[in-house]
Motif scaffolding. Structure first.
Motif, PDB file in Angstrom:
ATOM      1  N   TRP A   1       0.823  -1.217   0.000  1.00 52.51           N
ATOM      2  CA  TRP A   1       0.000   0.000   0.000  1.00 52.51           C
ATOM      3  C   TRP A   1       0.851   1.260   0.000  1.00 52.51           C
ATOM      4  O   TRP A   1       0.535   2.254  -0.656  1.00 52.51           O
ATOM      5  CB  TRP A   1      -0.950  -0.010   1.201  1.00 52.51           C
TER       6      TRP A   1
ATOM      7  N   ARG B   1       2.428   2.036  -3.456  1.00 50.90           N
ATOM      8  CA  ARG B   1       1.465   2.637  -4.371  1.00 50.90           C
ATOM      9  C   ARG B   1       1.144   4.073  -3.959  1.00 50.90           C
ATOM     10  O   ARG B   1       1.116   4.982  -4.796  1.00 50.90           O
ATOM     11  CB  ARG B   1       0.182   1.805  -4.416  1.00 50.90           C
ATOM     12  N   ARG B   2       0.902   4.273  -2.664  1.00 51.51           N
ATOM     13  CA  ARG B   2       0.517   5.607  -2.186  1.00 51.51           C
ATOM     14  C   ARG B   2       1.625   6.622  -2.406  1.00 51.51           C
ATOM     15  O   ARG B   2       1.386   7.758  -2.841  1.00 51.51           O
ATOM     16  CB  ARG B   2       0.177   5.540  -0.697  1.00 51.51           C
TER      17      ARG B   2
ATOM     18  N   HIS C   1       4.107   6.640  -4.562  1.00 50.68           N
ATOM     19  CA  HIS C   1       4.776   6.329  -5.832  1.00 50.68           C
ATOM     20  C   HIS C   1       5.720   7.456  -6.254  1.00 50.68           C
ATOM     21  O   HIS C   1       6.823   7.194  -6.758  1.00 50.68           O
ATOM     22  CB  HIS C   1       3.735   6.079  -6.922  1.00 50.68           C
TER      23      HIS C   1
ATOM     24  N   HIS D   1       3.608  -1.261 -10.658  1.00 45.58           N
ATOM     25  CA  HIS D   1       3.291  -1.996  -9.431  1.00 45.58           C
ATOM     26  C   HIS D   1       2.517  -3.265  -9.764  1.00 45.58           C
ATOM     27  O   HIS D   1       1.356  -3.216 -10.166  1.00 45.58           O
ATOM     28  CB  HIS D   1       2.472  -1.119  -8.486  1.00 45.58           C
TER      29      HIS D   1
ATOM     30  N   GLU E   1      -5.073  -2.314 -12.421  1.00 48.36           N
ATOM     31  CA  GLU E   1      -4.133  -1.613 -11.553  1.00 48.36           C
ATOM     32  C   GLU E   1      -4.866  -0.612 -10.671  1.00 48.36           C
ATOM     33  O   GLU E   1      -4.556  -0.450  -9.486  1.00 48.36           O
ATOM     34  CB  GLU E   1      -3.084  -0.883 -12.391  1.00 48.36           C
TER      35      GLU E   1
ATOM     36  N   GLU F   1      -4.957  -0.512  -6.594  1.00 46.83           N
ATOM     37  CA  GLU F   1      -4.449   0.636  -5.854  1.00 46.83           C
ATOM     38  C   GLU F   1      -5.498   1.192  -4.899  1.00 46.83           C
ATOM     39  O   GLU F   1      -5.193   1.544  -3.757  1.00 46.83           O
ATOM     40  CB  GLU F   1      -3.999   1.724  -6.822  1.00 46.83           C
TER      41      GLU F   1
ATOM     42  N   ARG G   1      -5.120   1.345  -0.833  1.00 45.75           N
ATOM     43  CA  ARG G   1      -5.227   2.589  -0.069  1.00 45.75           C
ATOM     44  C   ARG G   1      -6.327   2.500   0.989  1.00 45.75           C
ATOM     45  O   ARG G   1      -6.193   3.056   2.081  1.00 45.75           O
ATOM     46  CB  ARG G   1      -5.497   3.755  -1.021  1.00 45.75           C
TER      47      ARG G   1
END
Length: 415
Positions: free
Chosen positions: A296, A299-300, A302, A326, A397, A401, A405
Motif C-alpha cells: 500500500w 502505491r501511495r 509512488h 506496481h 491496476e 491501488e 489505499r
C-alpha cells in the motif's frame, strides 16, 4: 575480398512513443539516439574499412519533413563517400511515405534502387547488388518477380524489405517465404522490416539484421548491425552493437520485504546489474512483484519512490528509469469479523469480470484516449485489441491501488 555492413529499420528521428519520458535529459538522449546510431554505423564502416553499406529499407520514419535531419543524413553519406565506401539503399514502407527524402541530393556513392528494381555490378569485386524499393507504403504482393536472375560468376546480394511469411507485431509487407528466397539463386539476402535479428538460412544466407537502435521498451535489448565478409567463396557474419540507448524491462521480487530501505536495496541491486549493458545507456522499466506489507505504501508514495529510485539510477551514471509498474500485492490474510473495506474491495474486483462494466469503462477510456495529442495515442496500442488490453490492465491496476489505499488505515496505525 568484399566486406559490407548490412542494416535496416533505423527509423531516423522517429517520435518517442513512451508517455513516461518526462525527464528532459532522458527525452533528449532517446530523441537523438537514432542519429547517434547512424553515426556509429558510419564510424564502423570507416573503422572496418568496408566496401559498402547496405540499407534494407526504413532508414527514415514516415514523412520526414525536417531539413535539419535531411542535412544530417546527407553529411553522413558524404563521410562514406570521402572514404570510397559505396551505399546501396532501398525504400521500405516508411521510406515510401517520405516526400522530402525523394528530393535529397546524395553524394555520388549512394545508389537508391527504384520501385522498378535494378542491379549494380561491381566487376572488380565480382559482386552484384540487386534491389527493389517500395513505390507505395503498402506492398501486399511479393516483390520477388521484380528481381533479375543472379549474375553468373558473381556473388549476388539481394536487398529486400519484407515481413516474410508474417511476424508478430508486424503487418504483412512484400510477403514471401525463406524457401522462395533460397530458390531465387542469390548468395545473400539482405532483408529489412522485422526489428529482431535472425539468420533464417546459411545456404544461401538469408539475414534479417534487426534494428540498430530501439525506440521504447517494446524494442528491448541491445541493437546491432551485421558485418559481412566474403572471401574465397566463404561468408562470415559478425553482429556489432550500435545502440547508444538500450531499453530493458526488469522484475524486482519484494516478497516478504517489510522495510522501505530493504525494498530500495532490492531495486538498487537490479539497477546495478543493468549498469554493465553493452550499450552506453540503459532505460529501465521496473516491475515490482511479490507479496509485501509495503504494497500500500509503495502505491501511495509512488512519487517519492520514483524520485528515490531515479537517484539510485543516476548514481550509476548510465541507467535511467522509464517507469515503475506496481505488480505486487499485500500479504494474503484472513480478515477477522466483518470489514466493509474488504467487502467493497471484493465487489470492485468482481466488477472486472462484469462484461457490461468493462464495455462501459472501455468506451469511456477510448474517449479519453481520443482527446490526447496524436503523438501520444499510440502508447495505448496500435490496434483495437492492443488498446482494449491496455485499458483492461489499467483498470485492474486502479482497482488494486484503491483497495490497497483503503486497507492502509490499520497498517498506518501499527507501522
Amino acid at each position: 575480398m568484399f566486406r559490407f555492413i548490412h542494416t535496416a529499420d533505423l527509423h531516423l528521428d522517429a517520435p518517442l512513443k513512451s508517455l513516461a519520458l518526462k525527464d528532459e535529459d532522458l527525452s533528449d538522449l532517446v530523441g537523438n539516439a537514432t542519429r547517434r546510431a547512424l553515426e556509429r554505423i558510419v564510424d564502423l564502416c570507416l573503422e572496418e574499412d568496408v566496401d559498402a553499406l547496405l540499407v534494407a529499407g526504413d532508414l527514415y520514419d514516415g514523412d520526414m519533413r525536417s531539413m535539419k535531419t535531411a542535412a544530417f543524413l546527407v553529411s553522413q553519406m558524404e563521410r562514406l563517400d570521402e572514404a570510397g565506401i559505396a551505399v546501396f539503399m532501398i525504400r521500405g514502407n516508411h521510406d515510401a511515405e517520405s516526400v522530402l527524402t525523394r528530393e535529397l541530393e546524395f553524394s555520388g556513392n549512394v545508389h537508391v534502387f527504384t520501385g522498378h528494381g535494378g542491379t549494380v555490378e561491381l566487376s572488380e569485386k565480382g559482386v552484384a547488388v540487386h534491389g527493389v524499393s517500395f513505390s507505395k507504403p503498402q506492398a501486399p504482393e511479393s516483390l520477388l518477380p521484380k528481381y533479375r536472375p543472379p549474375v553468373s560468376g558473381f556473388f549476388n546480394i539481394g536487398l529486400l524489405h519484407t515481413s516474410l511469411a508474417g511476424a508478430a507485431g508486424h503487418d504483412t509487407y512484400a510477403p514471401c517465404s525463406v524457401n522462395d528466397l533460397k530458390s531465387h539463386g542469390f548468395d545473400y539476402w539482405a532483408l529489412g522490416h522485422v526489428h529482431i535479428r535472425q539468420v533464417h538460412s546459411e545456404a544461401p544466407y538469408v539475414v534479417m539484421p534487426g534494428m540498430p537502435q530501439g525506440r521504447d521498451v517494446g524494442e528491448a535489448g541491445p541493437k546491432s548491425v551485421t558485418l559481412v565478409t566474403i572471401e574465397n567463396g566463404s561468408v562470415t557474419l559478425e553482429e556489432r552493437i550500435t545502440s547508444q540507448v538500450e531499453f530493458t524491462r526488469e522484475s524486482v521480487a519484494l516478497d516478504g520485504i517489510e522495510d522501505w530501505r530493504d525494498a530500495l536495496d532490492a531495486i538498487d541491486a537490479v539497477i546495478a546489474s543493468n549498469a554493465m549493458a553493452p550499450s552506453d545507456h540503459t532505460v529501465l522499466r521496473l516491475e515490482l512483484t511479490g507479496e509485501t506489507p509495503l504494497a500500500w505504501r509503495l502505491r501511495r508514495d509512488h512519487d517519492l519512490l520514483l524520485e528515490q529510485v531515479s537517484n539510485l539510477a543516476r548514481s550509476k551514471g548510465s541507467v535511467w528509469i522509464d517507469k515503475i509498474v506496481h505488480r505486487h500485492t499485500p500479504p494474503s490474510q484472513t480478515v477477522k469479523g466483518e470489514d466493509p473495506r474488504s467487502e467493497l474491495g471484493a465487489l470492485m474486483a468482481r466488477l472486472m469480470e462484469d462484461e457490461t462494466f468493462l464495455i462501459r469503462a472501455t468506451r469511456d477510456a477510448e474517449d479519453l484516449v481520443g482527446d490526447l495529442p496524436p503523438e501520444l495515442r499510440s502508447a495505448f496500442g496500435e490496434t483495437e485489441e492492443e488498446q482494449a488490453d491496455q485499458i483492461s490492465a489499467l483498470l485492474k491496476e486502479g482497482v488494486e491501488e484503491i483497495v490497497a489505499r483503503m486497507m492502509a488505515g490499520d497498517r498506518e496505525e501499527t507501522s
